[in-house]
Design an enzyme around this catalytic site. Structure first.
Site, mmCIF file in Angstrom:
data_model
loop_
_atom_site.group_PDB
_atom_site.id
_atom_site.type_symbol
_atom_site.label_atom_id
_atom_site.label_comp_id
_atom_site.label_asym_id
_atom_site.label_seq_id
_atom_site.Cartn_x
_atom_site.Cartn_y
_atom_site.Cartn_z
ATOM 1 C CG HIS A 1 15.385 56.774 63.915
ATOM 2 N ND1 HIS A 1 16.363 55.792 63.855
ATOM 3 C CD2 HIS A 1 16.028 57.954 63.785
ATOM 4 C CE1 HIS A 1 17.534 56.383 63.708
ATOM 5 N NE2 HIS A 1 17.366 57.690 63.658
ATOM 6 C CG HIS B 1 16.018 62.691 64.241
ATOM 7 N ND1 HIS B 1 15.935 62.652 62.865
ATOM 8 C CD2 HIS B 1 16.896 61.686 64.583
ATOM 9 C CE1 HIS B 1 16.712 61.691 62.399
ATOM 10 N NE2 HIS B 1 17.318 61.088 63.420
ATOM 11 C CD GLU C 1 16.994 57.487 60.153
ATOM 12 O OE1 GLU C 1 16.782 58.679 60.394
ATOM 13 O OE2 GLU C 1 18.100 56.950 60.363
HETATM 14 C C1 GLA Z 1 19.891 59.514 62.410
HETATM 15 C C2 GLA Z 1 21.094 60.341 62.194
HETATM 16 C C3 GLA Z 1 22.244 59.757 62.905
HETATM 17 C C4 GLA Z 1 21.950 59.584 64.364
HETATM 18 C C5 GLA Z 1 20.700 58.788 64.537
HETATM 19 C C6 GLA Z 1 20.317 58.724 65.980
HETATM 20 O O1 GLA Z 1 19.945 58.366 61.718
HETATM 21 O O2 GLA Z 1 21.388 60.524 60.840
HETATM 22 O O3 GLA Z 1 23.367 60.571 62.745
HETATM 23 O O4 GLA Z 1 21.776 60.859 64.930
HETATM 24 O O5 GLA Z 1 19.643 59.346 63.786
HETATM 25 O O6 GLA Z 1 21.381 58.394 66.799
#
Ligand code: GLA
Length: 388
Positions: free
Chosen positions: A214, A139, A350
Site C-alpha cells: 500500500h 485489508h 495496489e
Molecule cells: C484502499 C481502499 C481505500 C482506503 C485506503 C486506505 O486503497 O480502497 O478505500 O480504505 O485503502 O485509506
C-alpha cells in the site's frame, strides 16, 4: 571389490567431491552484491523492537523498509536534475506508524481490499471477519499484516541484487481466517531501478489470500504538490464498478467514454471530480481496474510528473489494480519532516485480485489450498522523462 578397485573408486569419489566444491566456489565468486543493505534500529513497538533496512543499488536509488508491517518507509529516486527525491508518504519514526494512518507503505494481508460484510464461505463453513470499514472487511482486519512484526533476513538475488526477505506465520483463525498461513515477502532493488516485490504463501487449510503493498506515491516528491497534475497511462479497458460501500457489483464495465479511461496519458485531475456516480462513491478514484495483460515484461501502468521529471512504470502478475487517489487524506496527518498530508497528496496502485473475490463467483479465485503455493510479483520501476 579388490583393493585396486576400491582405491580407484575412492579416488573417483574424491575427485567428484572436489569438483562439486569448485563449482560452488566459482558460482559464489562470480555473483557479487550489486549495492548495499544497512540495518539500523527503528525503535520499539508493543510486540517488540523493529529495524529499518536501507537498501541501495549501484545507481544511487535507495529504499528503506522496516520489518514492522513490511513498510516501505522511504523510496529515494533521482529526479530530472539528478537529485534524490523521496516519492512515498510515511513517517520519520516508528511512533508515527504505531498511530492511526491509512496503511502507508505497508504489506497488506491476509486479504488486500474489501470483503462484503466480512463474510465468506469455504466448503459449507461460514467465516466471520472484522467489519472495520463501514459494513465491510478491509485489508485483513483489525490487525492485518501491516501491523505485525516480520522476521527479516538480508539476502541477495541470483543476479546479485540486494534483497530483504520478510517472513510471517499467520496463525489458524487469526483475524477470523482459516488455516495457518506461512508468508514470505521479498523486496529486491535491481539496477534497472526496480523495487520488485515477490510474495509467496502456503496454508494448511483452504483459505483466501490476496497480498499487496500500500505505498502512497507522489512523483513530485512527498513534500511537493498533490498528484492532480500527474499523468497516467493504464492498460485496462475494464474496471469493476462498485456499490456505495465500494463493494464490486460483479460487473466488468468498459472504461471507454468514462472518467476511468486512462488508455492514453491523462491528467489525474481530468476526471477525478467528474459528475459520475462511480467517482462519487469513491470520492475520486478508489476502484479496481481489470488489467488487459498482466505481465512482468510490459508495464501495466506509467505515471509521470512533469514537475520532477520522474516516471514510474509498474509491472505485475496480478489480474487487477486498485487505483486510489488518497481521497481520505484530510490534512490531519503530519508525515516525514512535518509535512501535512492533504487530500490527494499521493496515489496508490495496489496490485491485487479483485475486491470481494471470495463472494464473487465470476471473479478470478483467491482460494489457496493446502499443498499449493500462492505466488504474486509486482515491480515499480523509476526513470526520468527522456525529453527533459
Ligand atoms: C484502499 C481502499 C481505500 C482506503 C485506503 C486506505 O486503497 O480502497 O478505500 O480504505 O485503502 O485509506
Amino acid at each position: 571389490m579388490n583393493i585396486y578397485c576400491k582405491t580407484l573408486f575412492l579416488f573417483a569419489i574424491t575427485l567428484l567431491g572436489c569438483n562439486e566444491k569448485k563449482v560452488e566456489g566459482k558460482a559464489k565468486e562470480e555473483v557479487k552484491l550489486k549495492g548495499s543493505i544497512i540495518k539500523s534500529d527503528f525503535g520499539s513497538t508493543p510486540d517488540g523492537s523493529v529495524d529499518l533496512y536501507t537498501i541501495a543499488n549501484e545507481r544511487g536509488m535507495k529504499v528503506a523498509i522496516t520489518n514492522y508491517g513490511g513498510i516501505v518507509q522511504s523510496l529515494m529516486v533521482p529526479d530530472k536534475t539528478g537529485v534524490l527525491l523521496d516519492v512515498v508518504l510515511g513517517f520519520d519514526n516508528i511512533e508515527g506508524y504505531l498511530g492511526e494512518h491509512p496503511y502507508f507503505g505497508a504489506v497488506i494481508g491476509r486479504y488486500g481490499n474489501r470483503i462484503a460484510k466480512g463474510r465468506f464461505t469455504i466448503d459449507s463453513l461460514d467465516y466471520d471477519l472484522a467489519t472495520n470499514n463501514g459494513p465491510n472487511h478491509l485489508h485483513g482486519g483489525d490487525k492485518g499484516f501491516d501491523k505485525v512484526i516480520w522476521t527479516a533476513e538480508q539476502s541477495m538475488s541470483g543476479e546479485g541484487f540486494p534483497q530483504l526477505k520478510l517472513r510471517y506465520v499467520s496463525a489458524d483463525g487469526e483475524e477470523g481466517y482459516p488455516g495457518q498461513l506461512s508468508v514470505e515477502v521479498v523486496y529486491t532493488l535491481t539496477d534497472d531501478n526496480d523495487l520488485r516485490i515477490d510474495y509467496t504463501a502456503r496454508t494448511d487449510k483452504t483459505t483466501h489470500v490476496n497480498l499487496t503493498n500500500h505505498a502512497y506515491f507522489n512523483l513530485a516528491g512527498v513534500d511537493g504538490d498533490d498528484i492532480l497534475n500527474h499523468e497516467m497511462k493504464l492498460e485496462a479497458s475494464k474496471y469493476t464498478p462498485v456499490d456505495n460501500t465500494l463493494i464490486p457489483t460483479g460487473a466488468l464495465a468498459e472504461v471507454a467514454d468514462t472518467p476511468f479511461d486512462f488508455s492514453s496519458f491523462t491528467k489525474i485531475a481530468k476526471g477525478i471530480d467528474a459528475d459520475d456516480r462511480q467517482i462519487k462513491y469513491g470520492g475520486g478514484y478508489d476502484h479496481n481496474f481489470v488489467l488487459d495483460e498482466p505481465s512482468m515484461a510490459l508495464p501495466f501502468v506509467t505515471v509521470r510528473s512533469h514537475e520532477s521529471g520522474v516516471i514510474m512504470k509498474a509491472f505485475t502478475t496480478e489480474p487487477g489494480v486498485q487505483f486510489y487517489t488518497g481521497n481520505f487524506l484530510d490534512g490531519t496527518i503530519n508525515g516525514k519532516g512535518g509535512v501535512v498530508y492533504g487530500k490527494r497528496s499521493a496515489l496508490c496502485l495496489e496490485t491485487q485480485h479483485y475486491p470481494d473475490s471470495p463472494n464473487q463467483k465470476d471473479f478470478p479465485s483467491t482460494l489457496l489450498k493446502p499443498g499449493e503455493t500462492y505466488r504474486s510479483t509486482t515491480a515499480y520501476r523509476f526513470q526520468v522523462m527522456p525529453s527533459l
